[in-house]
Design a protein around this motif. Structure first.
Motif, short mmCIF file in Angstrom:
data_model
loop_
_atom_site.label_atom_id
_atom_site.label_comp_id
_atom_site.label_asym_id
_atom_site.label_seq_id
_atom_site.Cartn_x
_atom_site.Cartn_y
_atom_site.Cartn_z
N GLN A 237 0.80 -1.24 0.00
CA GLN A 237 0.00 0.00 0.00
C GLN A 237 0.84 1.29 0.00
O GLN A 237 0.56 2.19 -0.79
CB GLN A 237 -0.98 0.01 1.18
N PRO A 238 1.85 1.40 0.87
CA PRO A 238 2.64 2.65 0.82
C PRO A 238 3.31 2.86 -0.54
O PRO A 238 3.42 4.01 -0.99
CB PRO A 238 3.68 2.46 1.93
N LEU A 239 3.71 1.78 -1.19
CA LEU A 239 4.32 1.92 -2.53
C LEU A 239 3.28 2.42 -3.51
O LEU A 239 3.54 3.34 -4.31
CB LEU A 239 4.87 0.57 -3.01
N ALA A 240 2.09 1.82 -3.45
CA ALA A 240 1.03 2.21 -4.39
C ALA A 240 0.64 3.67 -4.17
O ALA A 240 0.44 4.41 -5.13
CB ALA A 240 -0.18 1.29 -4.20
N ARG A 241 0.54 4.08 -2.91
CA ARG A 241 0.15 5.47 -2.61
C ARG A 241 1.14 6.46 -3.17
O ARG A 241 0.79 7.54 -3.61
CB ARG A 241 0.11 5.68 -1.08
N SER A 242 2.43 6.09 -3.14
CA SER A 242 3.45 7.07 -3.50
C SER A 242 4.05 6.81 -4.88
O SER A 242 4.89 7.58 -5.34
CB SER A 242 4.56 7.05 -2.44
N THR B 286 11.62 -9.42 -9.38
CA THR B 286 10.28 -8.97 -9.75
C THR B 286 10.14 -7.47 -9.48
O THR B 286 10.46 -7.02 -8.39
CB THR B 286 9.21 -9.71 -8.90
N LEU B 287 9.67 -6.77 -10.47
CA LEU B 287 9.41 -5.33 -10.32
C LEU B 287 7.93 -5.12 -9.99
O LEU B 287 7.07 -5.62 -10.71
CB LEU B 287 9.78 -4.60 -11.61
N VAL B 288 7.66 -4.41 -8.91
CA VAL B 288 6.28 -4.07 -8.55
C VAL B 288 6.12 -2.57 -8.80
O VAL B 288 6.81 -1.75 -8.20
CB VAL B 288 6.00 -4.38 -7.06
N SER B 289 5.25 -2.22 -9.73
CA SER B 289 5.11 -0.80 -10.09
C SER B 289 3.71 -0.56 -10.63
O SER B 289 2.85 -1.44 -10.55
CB SER B 289 6.15 -0.45 -11.17
N SER B 290 3.49 0.62 -11.21
CA SER B 290 2.14 0.88 -11.71
C SER B 290 1.86 0.12 -13.02
O SER B 290 0.73 0.00 -13.44
CB SER B 290 1.93 2.38 -11.90
N THR B 291 2.91 -0.41 -13.64
CA THR B 291 2.73 -1.21 -14.85
C THR B 291 2.41 -2.64 -14.46
O THR B 291 3.11 -3.20 -13.63
CB THR B 291 4.01 -1.22 -15.69
N GLY B 292 1.42 -3.22 -15.05
CA GLY B 292 1.01 -4.57 -14.66
C GLY B 292 1.87 -5.67 -15.24
O GLY B 292 2.86 -5.41 -15.93
N SER B 293 1.49 -6.90 -14.97
CA SER B 293 2.24 -8.05 -15.46
C SER B 293 1.99 -8.26 -16.95
O SER B 293 2.76 -8.92 -17.63
CB SER B 293 1.79 -9.30 -14.71
#
Ligand code: ASP
Ligand code: MG
Length: 440
Positions: free
Chosen positions: A267-272, A289-296
């Motif tokens: 959640q804090p990553l998504a918020r910011s 694994t990259l977790v970002s606003s771009t999906g899989s």
């Protein structure tokens, strides 16, 4: 007037307990930070592997009058010796811990705030060990207790929530330190200055909260196995590493039990909008694994399991029983995995703990509990193919429901059938190519 250049955003590197389990592991952490020192990294550390659970046992043993601290002290002294650091370095901490345990022994009871205080020594010790090791390597590092940095939480000991006003304090306090800050994960303090813990495996969450507070460039979670996989490879040998996930996909996977990251840490990553990376300490060049606003980019994302859940049936269902159940859940600060009405009953699925059944005793309604169940969530797919695959494999599905976003199908089944179910779902969602439409 000369404008000072704005400092570049710093990366946060989080190391779990397994990365600190012995001398060679802790040296790998030193290597990784040394190689990245030009980026001004911030380090967040967990307790040495197994230490939090050991301290929990030590705290409970003290309440029963026993002193079982010895092995925990030996564990840390041995790690210090393996790193050629002063084995007496943590004596002051262990003396403080012994005093708290003495008080617990003489009262014969363990209060929730005392348990948190005892658990805090795991992270406080590992932050000091890592910082001392970095200093011995010629890097400049400072151990920092997260609560001294300004990480403040509510007083819900054992699963405390960090308050949003902490961010500004953390940001300005951290700007004052030179060198590599090595910050305790898992810990905060409440408004009275009492130490709190954020729930088991909470150091991931500490890392993302700190990352959010300082506007980090990225938060890297260094694990023994790099990357988030399509399923737990211990259950599904064909599981493969996912290269990219959206915040939503990662959040849904962890919410349904993918243990690779703490469920709330996304959640804090998504918020910011800060990217997260799950990387492998043993193979740091692998992209993980990259977790970002771009999906899989994939339709089905992965399978997440909980090995131990309870199904509580409450009958008859009425507005009154519903209100009582919600009241009990609120008192326990327990978020059910699922809650639904079916055939005049109220069904509640929760992680295995006897807290809810205990709280519901005396409700006046008939409460039946089914234990030894597991849940399997197929994140990113609601296809009826999944139900058919479980049926064909002979899995005794006890309940199913939808979750998400992204679209997710959750199945509840006997814990003994978990591996069977996970393999069948993985095969259906990730291994079988969809046959092309027949030519007409
Ligand atoms: N040391 C704590 C635990 O074992 C926190 C963490 O590892 O993230 O739960
Ligand atoms: Mg841990």
């Amino acid at each position: 007037m000369t404008l000072l250049p704005r400092p570049a955003p710093r990366p946060v590197h989080k190391f779990g307990g397994a990365s600190l389990t012995d001398g060679p592991a802790a040296r790998r952490v030193g290597e990784l930070l040394n190689a990245r020192v030009a980026d001004c990294p911030v380090a967040v550390v967990s307790a040495v592997e197994g230490v939090t659970s050991a301290l929990d046992r030590v705290a409970h043993a003290a309440a029963e009058g026993r002193d079982e601290l010895g092995p925990v002290r030996v564990r840390h002294r041995s790690l210090l010796a393996q790193l050629e650091l002063d084995p007496e370095m943590l004596n002051r901490h262990f003396a403080e811990l012994a005093t708290i345990l003495g008080a617990i022994r003489s009262r014969g009871a363990l209060a929730a705030h005392e348990r948190d205080h005892v658990l805090s020594f795991g992270e406080r010790a590992s932050a000091r060990i890592v910082a001392a090791h970095l200093n011995a390597r010629g890097l400049r590092a400072v151990p920092i207790d997260a609560y001294d940095l300004g990480l403040q939480s509510d007083s819900n000991h054992g699963r405390a929530k960090v308050l949003s006003q902490s961010a500004e304090r953390v940001r300005s306090a951290l700007a004052r330190f030179d060198g590599i800050p090595v910050i305790t994960g898992f810990l905060a303090a409440d408004a009275h200055g009492r130490l709190t813990t954020l729930g088991r495996n909470g150091s991931d969450l500490s890392a993302t909260l700190i990352g959010e507070a300082i506007g980090a460039r990225e938060v890297c979670f260094w694990k023994e196995v790099g990357g988030v996989m399509t399923a737990d490879p211990k259950l599904v040998p064909n599981a493969r590493t996912l290269r990219a996930l959206s915040y939503e996909e990662a959040g849904e996977l962890t919410r349904h039990g993918a243990g690779v990251l703490h469920a709330e840490s996304v959640q804090p990553l998504a918020r910011s909008g800060i990217p997260g990376r799950v990387l492998c300490v043993r193979n740091p060049v692998d992209a993980g694994t990259l977790v970002s606003s771009t999906g899989s980019g994939a339709e089905a994302v992965g399978i997440a399991c909980r090995r131990s859940v309870l199904l509580v049936r409450i009958a008859p269902e009425s507005a009154e029983t519903r209100a009582q159940v919600h009241g009990a859940l609120a008192r326990l600060a327990l978020e059910p995995l699922h809650i639904a009405s079916a055939a005049g009953e109220l069904l509640v699925v929760t992680s295995s703990s006897e807290e809810l059944p205990r709280e519901l005793v005396g409700l006046g309604a008939r409460v039946t509990i089914e234990r030894e169940l597991a849940s399997v969530a197929t994140v990113g797919s609601e296809s009826p193919v999944l139900d058919a695959a479980l049926h064909a494999a002979g899995v005794d599905v006890r309940a199913r429901w939808r979750a998400g976003p992204p679209a997710t199908r959750v199945h509840l089944l006997p814990a003994a059938q978990l591996a069977l179910a996970a393999r069948a779902l993985h095969a259906a969602a990730f291994e079988i190519a969809v046959p092309p439409e027949p030519a007409r």
